[in-house]
Design an enzyme around this catalytic site. Structure first.
Site, PDB file in Angstrom:
ATOM      1  N   ASP A 283      -2.986   4.404  -2.596  1.00 36.78           N
ATOM      2  CA  ASP A 283      -3.999   4.945  -1.695  1.00 36.78           C
ATOM      3  C   ASP A 283      -4.591   6.237  -2.251  1.00 36.78           C
ATOM      4  O   ASP A 283      -3.870   7.099  -2.745  1.00 36.78           O
ATOM      5  CB  ASP A 283      -3.338   5.232  -0.336  1.00 36.78           C
ATOM      6  CG  ASP A 283      -4.326   5.761   0.674  1.00 36.78           C
ATOM      7  OD1 ASP A 283      -5.299   5.049   0.959  1.00 36.78           O
ATOM      8  OD2 ASP A 283      -4.126   6.889   1.171  1.00 36.78           O
TER       9      ASP A 283
ATOM     10  N   HIS B 158     -10.102  -2.108   5.748  1.00 31.97           N
ATOM     11  CA  HIS B 158      -9.849  -1.407   7.010  1.00 31.97           C
ATOM     12  C   HIS B 158     -10.663  -0.113   7.138  1.00 31.97           C
ATOM     13  O   HIS B 158     -10.542   0.578   8.142  1.00 31.97           O
ATOM     14  CB  HIS B 158      -8.363  -1.089   7.090  1.00 31.97           C
ATOM     15  CG  HIS B 158      -7.941  -0.224   5.942  1.00 31.97           C
ATOM     16  ND1 HIS B 158      -7.880  -0.692   4.644  1.00 31.97           N
ATOM     17  CD2 HIS B 158      -7.639   1.083   5.884  1.00 31.97           C
ATOM     18  CE1 HIS B 158      -7.549   0.301   3.844  1.00 31.97           C
ATOM     19  NE2 HIS B 158      -7.392   1.392   4.564  1.00 31.97           N
ATOM     20  N   ASP B 159     -11.423   0.252   6.120  1.00 28.41           N
ATOM     21  CA  ASP B 159     -12.244   1.471   6.181  1.00 28.41           C
ATOM     22  C   ASP B 159     -13.730   1.169   6.335  1.00 28.41           C
ATOM     23  O   ASP B 159     -14.559   2.083   6.276  1.00 28.41           O
ATOM     24  CB  ASP B 159     -12.059   2.309   4.902  1.00 28.41           C
ATOM     25  CG  ASP B 159     -10.667   2.896   4.797  1.00 28.41           C
ATOM     26  OD1 ASP B 159     -10.030   3.129   5.846  1.00 28.41           O
ATOM     27  OD2 ASP B 159     -10.208   3.125   3.662  1.00 28.41           O
TER      28      ASP B 159
ATOM     29  N   GLU C 278      -7.185   2.838  -5.276  1.00 29.58           N
ATOM     30  CA  GLU C 278      -8.370   3.002  -4.426  1.00 29.58           C
ATOM     31  C   GLU C 278      -9.108   4.229  -4.930  1.00 29.58           C
ATOM     32  O   GLU C 278      -8.523   5.311  -5.026  1.00 29.58           O
ATOM     33  CB  GLU C 278      -7.956   3.208  -2.975  1.00 29.58           C
ATOM     34  CG  GLU C 278      -9.167   3.264  -2.065  1.00 29.58           C
ATOM     35  CD  GLU C 278      -8.983   4.180  -0.880  1.00 29.58           C
ATOM     36  OE1 GLU C 278      -9.676   3.998   0.119  1.00 29.58           O
ATOM     37  OE2 GLU C 278      -8.160   5.108  -0.961  1.00 29.58           O
TER      38      GLU C 278
ATOM     39  N   ASP D  20       0.861  -1.181   0.000  1.00 28.29           N
ATOM     40  CA  ASP D  20       0.000   0.000   0.000  1.00 28.29           C
ATOM     41  C   ASP D  20       0.901   1.235   0.000  1.00 28.29           C
ATOM     42  O   ASP D  20       1.695   1.415   0.919  1.00 28.29           O
ATOM     43  CB  ASP D  20      -0.852  -0.036   1.280  1.00 28.29           C
ATOM     44  CG  ASP D  20      -2.118   0.782   1.186  1.00 28.29           C
ATOM     45  OD1 ASP D  20      -2.164   1.694   0.344  1.00 28.29           O
ATOM     46  OD2 ASP D  20      -3.054   0.511   1.962  1.00 28.29           O
TER      47      ASP D  20
HETATM   48  O1  TEU Z   1      -9.071   6.047   2.157  1.00 26.78           O
HETATM   49  C1  TEU Z   1      -9.564   7.051   1.283  1.00 26.78           C
HETATM   50  C2  TEU Z   1     -11.013   7.283   1.484  1.00 26.78           C
HETATM   51  O2  TEU Z   1     -11.671   6.557   2.190  1.00 26.78           O
HETATM   52  C3  TEU Z   1     -11.672   8.451   0.815  1.00 26.78           C
HETATM   53  O3  TEU Z   1     -10.754   9.207   0.165  1.00 26.78           O
HETATM   54  C4  TEU Z   1     -12.675   8.044  -0.206  1.00 26.78           C
HETATM   55  O4  TEU Z   1     -12.064   8.030  -1.459  1.00 26.78           O
HETATM   56  C5  TEU Z   1     -13.819   9.006  -0.263  1.00 26.78           C
HETATM   57  O5  TEU Z   1     -14.401   9.059   0.982  1.00 26.78           O
HETATM   58  C6  TEU Z   1     -14.898   8.528  -1.235  1.00 26.78           C
HETATM   59  O6  TEU Z   1     -15.597   9.577  -1.747  1.00 26.78           O
HETATM   60  C7  TEU Z   1      -7.707   5.812   2.181  1.00 26.78           C
HETATM   61  C8  TEU Z   1      -7.373   4.752   3.200  1.00 26.78           C
HETATM   62  O7  TEU Z   1      -7.961   3.541   2.842  1.00 26.78           O
HETATM   63  C9  TEU Z   1      -7.765   5.223   4.571  1.00 26.78           C
HETATM   64  O8  TEU Z   1      -7.554   4.258   5.558  1.00 26.78           O
HETATM   65  C10 TEU Z   1      -6.978   6.464   4.880  1.00 26.78           C
HETATM   66  O9  TEU Z   1      -7.414   7.014   6.096  1.00 26.78           O
HETATM   67  C11 TEU Z   1      -7.108   7.507   3.777  1.00 26.78           C
HETATM   68  O10 TEU Z   1      -6.938   6.968   2.474  1.00 26.78           O
HETATM   69  C12 TEU Z   1      -6.052   8.573   3.940  1.00 26.78           C
HETATM   70  O11 TEU Z   1      -4.801   8.089   3.569  1.00 26.78           O
END
Ligand code: TEU
Ligand code: CA
Length: 575
Positions: A199, A331-332, A258, A98
């Protein structure tokens, strides 16, 4: 159909902090993973995706990187990483890393220099703006609460952070910054990793006007169009890919982005083969399934609109448009079996069966294979997520603050539900650590754990193991086309996978036992004029989630069969 290793792989995602602690500090680490390679082999997975392992002050658990070339102290050293990689490869397990390329930590030396003076060589590597009438430059909020702008005394400017204020966003329009990112990717590629998850890659470009986002009548700020999926994102991804990988590398490495705000219809913008950007996207389609009108409310899942339609869209895309990572959670999100099932082992098995028989590359989120649930035992103070800390401090002093509802909302939506320590056994701290874990355990580890499930041949864990073995035994399950039946049925989810062989999956995605009458009538009709391999009399039950009861029997289409709640059958055509 182009065959590649990463389409055939069975992925497993590990949130390193929460998997296994090897040195008694309460934090999972790389040595812990090395110690558990046997477990990964037992399960049968062959591709590991690790959440960020770079040096970090851990405001957002590794998503705030202070050194992109080194490993977080709590996780080990660069040598431990190399050892892990080597041992994984010896065991034929690939590793996906990642990389957080949208921002760094505010403690990164680059940012410390950048914010020290407008004359800093690195000032333009980040996004600084003057105040707007003595106030923040615009109304953009941060994903983690509050404004996306933080004041910087040293230059009397604001800097942009769409995540926490300890995660300043990079300015991708700066060519030197992009060269640095390329260097970082090359560095890890040369160390031997097999792929990357970039990410928040859809956020690397922001609307250059920096004007206010529209606000609707309820006060919601429509800021996403300003900060995600802007067209130049594609130019920069293309540039990175070209600079790091030769076309002959393309099948050797897997590149996953992502990307929020992207569905199966628009994903081709990133993953179409001709674009040479990414191979797959981690999307957000299953993150909010079953969410009620308010964060503290849940409602029944709508199988058709929330599961069948998006999954069909993703798995039936033309090969040229990109491949699909078959995942429910990460994890989100909250936990798979709590969000998409009803916490029961039976619902976990049904979800496993769909995930491991559909088209795409499965990514199992650690703990899902033993049906780990949301952290129902948590109180507000147990949460560790920076997003919770921020929102609690904003909300708690408001006159209408209701702690009970606040907690309920966290349990239904917060990311920490998926970050509780891996449940290895019934012992102290579930043998995740011999010290207090960095985040509290789920108290159900006493009943739900790896040790108990290894012993039980009908456990969720052994069900996963069988499905993984099945998928690895026949690439029909990887590359075969998917034909779905009873598309509008609110309870039965049924589909075939057809290539050299044919499989039929029939799942009762509901809490009630459900007659198969409609399905059988429909299936017979559809196959009435079918060709030989669709001969419906010759299907054998090879997997029955109900303790294997029907396994080995020929599926009898004449019976007035019904399936128990959450029961799933996998049938295979006899040759
Ligand atoms: O997550 C990114 C994220 O959840 C948001 O940018 C998402 O794209 C948006 O809400 C949708 O419209 C990643 C990681 O997975 C997360 O754990 C981190 O906290 C985040 O990036 C910051 O690095
Ligand atoms: Ca540790």
């Amino acid at each position: 159909m182009e065959k590649t290793w990463w389409k055939e792989a069975i992925g497993y995602q590990i949130y390193v902090r929460s998997f296994k602690d090897s040195n008694k500090d309460g934090v999972g680490d790389l040595r812990g993973i090395i110690d558990k390679i046997d477990y990964l082999k037992y399960l049968g997975i062959n591709m590991l995706y690790l959440n960020p392992v770079n040096k970090s002050p851990n405001d957002d658990n590794g998503y705030d990187v202070s050194d992109f070339y080194d490993i977080m102290d709590e996780f080990g050293t660069l040598d431990t990483f190399k050892e892990l990689l080597e041992k994984l490869h010896q065991n034929e397990i690939k590793l996906i890393m990642d990389l957080v390329i949208n921002h760094s930590s505010d403690e990164h030396p680059l940012f410390i220099d950048a914010k020290s003076s407008k004359k800093s060589k690195y000032h333009d590597w980040y996004i600084f703006r003057d105040a707007n009438d003595g106030n923040v430059p615009n109304n953009w909020p941060s994903f983690f609460g509050g404004s996306a702008w933080e004041y910087n005394d040293e230059t009397s400017e604001y800097y942009l952070h769409i995540f926490s204020k300890k995660q300043p966003d990079f300015n991708f329009h700066n060519e030197d910054l992009r060269k640095e990112i390329i260097k970082i990717i090359k560095y890890w590629k040369d160390l031997g990793v097999d792929g990357f998850r970039f990410d928040a890659v859809n956020h690397i470009v922001k609307d250059e006007n920096f004007d206010d986002a529209k606000v609707d009548e309820n006060g919601n700020i429509d800021f996403l169009p300003k900060i995600q999926n802007l067209s130049m994102v594609h130019d920069y991804i293309k540039e990175l890919r070209k600079a790091v990988f030769n076309p002959s590398d393309y099948s050797k490495y897997v590149l996953i982005g992502e990307a929020g705000g992207i569905d199966y219809k628009s994903a081709y913008k990133y993953t179409h083969k001709d674009k040479e950007e990414l191979d797959m996207l981690f999307h957000f389609d299953f993150h909010s399934v079953g969410r009620g009108d308010k964060p503290h409310l849940r409602r029944d899942i709508n199988l058709v609109s929330e599961i069948k339609v998006p999954l069909r869209g993703w798995v039936n895309r033309e090969d040229i448009e990109g491949w699909h990572p078959l995942f429910y959670s990460n994890h989100d999100t909250t936990r798979t079996v709590s969000r998409l099932g009803d916490d029961s082992f039976d619902s976990a098995k049904l979800l496993a069966a769909i995930q491991l028989t559909q088209r795409g590359t499965p990514f199992i989120y650690y703990g899902d294979e033993i049906a780990m649930t949301n952290a129902w035992n948590y109180k507000v103070m147990d949460f560790r997520d920076v997003a919770v800390k921020n929102s609690y401090s904003f909300e708690k002093d408001k006159s209408d603050f209701n702690e009970e509802l606040f907690l309920k909302a966290l349990l239904y939506t917060n990311r920490d539900n998926s970050r509780t320590p891996m449940q290895w056994d019934e012992n102290l701290n579930s043998s995740f650590s011999q010290n207090d874990p960095w985040i509290p355990l789920n108290t159900n580890h006493k009943e739900r754990n790896v040790k108990a499930q290894i012993k039980d041949e009908n456990s969720v864990l052994n069900f996963y193991k069988r499905l993984i073995a099945l998928r690895k035994s026949d690439d029909t399950l990887v590359y075969g086309k998917t034909i779905e039946y009873l598309k509008d049925d609110p309870k039965i989810y049924a589909f075939e996978r057809i290539k050299d062989n044919k499989y039929l999956v029939i799942a009762n995605y509901s809490k009630e036992s459900t007659s198969l009458k409609n399905f059988i009538a429909h299936y017979k009709k559809e196959n009435e004029y079918g060709y030989k391999e669709n001969n419906i009399d010759s299907l054998e039950v090879i997997i029955d989630s109900d303790n294997k009861t029907l396994e080995g029997t020929t599926f009898n289409f004449d019976l007035e069969l019904s399936l128990k709640p959450w029961q799933v059958l996998i049938l295979k055509a006899r040759n």
